[in-house]
Design a protein around this motif. Structure first.
Motif, PDB file in Angstrom:
ATOM      1  N   GLN A   6       0.898  -1.156   0.000  1.00  0.00           N
ATOM      2  CA  GLN A   6       0.000   0.000   0.000  1.00  0.00           C
ATOM      3  C   GLN A   6       0.933   1.201   0.000  1.00  0.00           C
ATOM      4  O   GLN A   6       1.270   1.766   1.033  1.00  0.00           O
ATOM      5  CB  GLN A   6      -0.913   0.025   1.215  1.00  0.00           C
ATOM      6  CG  GLN A   6      -1.849   1.215   1.217  1.00  0.00           C
ATOM      7  CD  GLN A   6      -2.765   1.244   2.428  1.00  0.00           C
ATOM      8  OE1 GLN A   6      -2.967   0.252   3.112  1.00  0.00           O
ATOM      9  NE2 GLN A   6      -3.319   2.412   2.701  1.00  0.00           N
ATOM     10  N   HIS A   7       1.375   1.566  -1.183  1.00  0.00           N
ATOM     11  CA  HIS A   7       2.339   2.639  -1.375  1.00  0.00           C
ATOM     12  C   HIS A   7       1.638   3.981  -1.171  1.00  0.00           C
ATOM     13  O   HIS A   7       0.571   4.210  -1.723  1.00  0.00           O
ATOM     14  CB  HIS A   7       2.913   2.545  -2.798  1.00  0.00           C
ATOM     15  CG  HIS A   7       4.031   3.479  -3.070  1.00  0.00           C
ATOM     16  ND1 HIS A   7       5.271   3.034  -3.421  1.00  0.00           N
ATOM     17  CD2 HIS A   7       4.110   4.825  -3.052  1.00  0.00           C
ATOM     18  CE1 HIS A   7       6.075   4.076  -3.607  1.00  0.00           C
ATOM     19  NE2 HIS A   7       5.379   5.177  -3.386  1.00  0.00           N
ATOM     20  N   ARG A   8       2.246   4.873  -0.392  1.00  0.00           N
ATOM     21  CA  ARG A   8       1.656   6.186  -0.120  1.00  0.00           C
ATOM     22  C   ARG A   8       2.445   7.262  -0.848  1.00  0.00           C
ATOM     23  O   ARG A   8       3.515   7.646  -0.408  1.00  0.00           O
ATOM     24  CB  ARG A   8       1.661   6.450   1.379  1.00  0.00           C
ATOM     25  CG  ARG A   8       1.019   5.353   2.221  1.00  0.00           C
ATOM     26  CD  ARG A   8      -0.368   5.576   2.531  1.00  0.00           C
ATOM     27  NE  ARG A   8      -0.516   6.830   3.264  1.00  0.00           N
ATOM     28  CZ  ARG A   8      -1.674   7.329   3.565  1.00  0.00           C
ATOM     29  NH1 ARG A   8      -2.757   6.720   3.230  1.00  0.00           N
ATOM     30  NH2 ARG A   8      -1.752   8.460   4.214  1.00  0.00           N
ATOM     31  N   PHE A  22      -8.601   9.730 -11.386  1.00  0.00           N
ATOM     32  CA  PHE A  22      -8.555   8.492 -10.609  1.00  0.00           C
ATOM     33  C   PHE A  22      -9.806   7.652 -10.826  1.00  0.00           C
ATOM     34  O   PHE A  22      -9.727   6.443 -10.971  1.00  0.00           O
ATOM     35  CB  PHE A  22      -8.397   8.799  -9.118  1.00  0.00           C
ATOM     36  CG  PHE A  22      -7.061   9.390  -8.762  1.00  0.00           C
ATOM     37  CD1 PHE A  22      -5.994   9.394  -9.648  1.00  0.00           C
ATOM     38  CD2 PHE A  22      -6.866   9.954  -7.529  1.00  0.00           C
ATOM     39  CE1 PHE A  22      -4.769   9.932  -9.318  1.00  0.00           C
ATOM     40  CE2 PHE A  22      -5.632  10.502  -7.177  1.00  0.00           C
ATOM     41  CZ  PHE A  22      -4.593  10.494  -8.071  1.00  0.00           C
ATOM     42  N   SER A  23     -10.964   8.288 -10.857  1.00  0.00           N
ATOM     43  CA  SER A  23     -12.220   7.553 -11.052  1.00  0.00           C
ATOM     44  C   SER A  23     -12.299   6.894 -12.422  1.00  0.00           C
ATOM     45  O   SER A  23     -12.910   5.834 -12.571  1.00  0.00           O
ATOM     46  CB  SER A  23     -13.414   8.495 -10.883  1.00  0.00           C
ATOM     47  OG  SER A  23     -13.486   8.958  -9.565  1.00  0.00           O
ATOM     48  N   ALA A  24     -11.684   7.508 -13.419  1.00  0.00           N
ATOM     49  CA  ALA A  24     -11.738   6.968 -14.782  1.00  0.00           C
ATOM     50  C   ALA A  24     -10.977   5.651 -14.910  1.00  0.00           C
ATOM     51  O   ALA A  24     -11.321   4.817 -15.745  1.00  0.00           O
ATOM     52  CB  ALA A  24     -11.184   7.987 -15.775  1.00  0.00           C
ATOM     53  N   ASP A  25      -9.941   5.455 -14.089  1.00  0.00           N
ATOM     54  CA  ASP A  25      -9.154   4.226 -14.184  1.00  0.00           C
ATOM     55  C   ASP A  25      -8.464   3.968 -12.851  1.00  0.00           C
ATOM     56  O   ASP A  25      -7.353   4.418 -12.615  1.00  0.00           O
ATOM     57  CB  ASP A  25      -8.117   4.342 -15.308  1.00  0.00           C
ATOM     58  CG  ASP A  25      -7.314   3.073 -15.505  1.00  0.00           C
ATOM     59  OD1 ASP A  25      -7.600   2.064 -14.830  1.00  0.00           O
ATOM     60  OD2 ASP A  25      -6.382   3.092 -16.318  1.00  0.00           O
ATOM     61  N   ARG A  26      -9.132   3.259 -11.973  1.00  0.00           N
ATOM     62  CA  ARG A  26      -8.626   2.988 -10.626  1.00  0.00           C
ATOM     63  C   ARG A  26      -7.445   2.022 -10.598  1.00  0.00           C
ATOM     64  O   ARG A  26      -6.839   1.809  -9.564  1.00  0.00           O
ATOM     65  CB  ARG A  26      -9.736   2.424  -9.744  1.00  0.00           C
ATOM     66  CG  ARG A  26     -10.829   3.393  -9.454  1.00  0.00           C
ATOM     67  CD  ARG A  26     -10.480   4.219  -8.284  1.00  0.00           C
ATOM     68  NE  ARG A  26     -11.571   5.141  -7.962  1.00  0.00           N
ATOM     69  CZ  ARG A  26     -11.435   6.130  -7.142  1.00  0.00           C
ATOM     70  NH1 ARG A  26     -10.287   6.330  -6.547  1.00  0.00           N
ATOM     71  NH2 ARG A  26     -12.429   6.940  -6.910  1.00  0.00           N
ATOM     72  N   ILE A  29      -6.251   2.482  -6.778  1.00  0.00           N
ATOM     73  CA  ILE A  29      -5.688   3.781  -6.422  1.00  0.00           C
ATOM     74  C   ILE A  29      -6.782   4.582  -5.724  1.00  0.00           C
ATOM     75  O   ILE A  29      -7.930   4.602  -6.181  1.00  0.00           O
ATOM     76  CB  ILE A  29      -5.129   4.523  -7.663  1.00  0.00           C
ATOM     77  CG1 ILE A  29      -4.515   5.855  -7.263  1.00  0.00           C
ATOM     78  CG2 ILE A  29      -6.174   4.686  -8.730  1.00  0.00           C
ATOM     79  CD1 ILE A  29      -3.783   6.555  -8.388  1.00  0.00           C
ATOM     80  N   GLU A  30      -6.417   5.188  -4.610  1.00  0.00           N
ATOM     81  CA  GLU A  30      -7.401   5.912  -3.808  1.00  0.00           C
ATOM     82  C   GLU A  30      -6.747   7.163  -3.232  1.00  0.00           C
ATOM     83  O   GLU A  30      -5.652   7.099  -2.678  1.00  0.00           O
ATOM     84  CB  GLU A  30      -7.883   5.019  -2.668  1.00  0.00           C
ATOM     85  CG  GLU A  30      -9.001   5.590  -1.842  1.00  0.00           C
ATOM     86  CD  GLU A  30     -10.331   5.552  -2.552  1.00  0.00           C
ATOM     87  OE1 GLU A  30     -11.118   6.493  -2.352  1.00  0.00           O
ATOM     88  OE2 GLU A  30     -10.594   4.611  -3.311  1.00  0.00           O
ATOM     89  N   ALA A  31      -7.424   8.299  -3.348  1.00  0.00           N
ATOM     90  CA  ALA A  31      -6.911   9.561  -2.809  1.00  0.00           C
ATOM     91  C   ALA A  31      -7.663   9.928  -1.540  1.00  0.00           C
ATOM     92  O   ALA A  31      -8.846   9.617  -1.390  1.00  0.00           O
ATOM     93  CB  ALA A  31      -7.056  10.668  -3.842  1.00  0.00           C
TER      94      ALA A  31
END
Length: 138
Positions: free
Chosen positions: A60-62, A89-93, A102-104
């Motif tokens: 889980q890279h930050r 991000f939503s277009a390609d998680r 990927i999550e912000a």
């Protein structure tokens, strides 16, 4: 190129497609471009979870994105810049299948006064990149 670097390069490419100027690992320049500025920081991969058979390291890279805008309408410009990042991000998680997810995190903006110029509005957006690899160095 390692999977970690491949993922960070893909993330940087997605950010570079936005109207804001995107940099990677650079210092904050003296002038903020009119469309805003994004600086991608590589961050920390952290300690992986390890599974055996086959040996796999789950990270889980930050990483961090510094988002900066300047000008009279900086509140609106900052909000628009954050929305553009969220849309990317939503277009390609999975960044084209390179990572699992990927999550912000929500930004915590601050106003920074600049002597003799319009104030800056800036925040660090923390991004978690979930991926697995068979080699922590590869």
């Amino acid at each position: 190129m390692s999977l970690r670097e491949t993922i960070l390069t893909a993330l940087y490419a997605r950010l570079s497609a936005l109207p804001a100027t995107a940099l990677r690992g650079e210092v904050l320049p003296e002038r903020v471009p009119p469309d805003g500025l994004l600086i991608l920081r590589d961050g920390e991969p952290g300690e992986p979870e390890v599974t055996l058979s086959p040996l796999t390291y789950h990270y889980q890279h930050r990483a961090e994105i510094e988002a900066v805008v300047q000008g009279a309408n900086r509140d609106v410009a900052f909000d628009a810049l954050c929305a553009e990042i969220g849309a990317v991000f939503s277009a390609d998680r999975t960044l084209g299948g390179l990572c699992d997810w990927i999550e912000a995190e929500a930004p915590q903006p601050v106003d920074l006064p600049v002597e003799g110029a319009a104030s800056l509005k800036a925040a660090v957006i923390r991004v978690s990149l979930f991926y697995s690899t068979s080699d922590p160095l590869g």
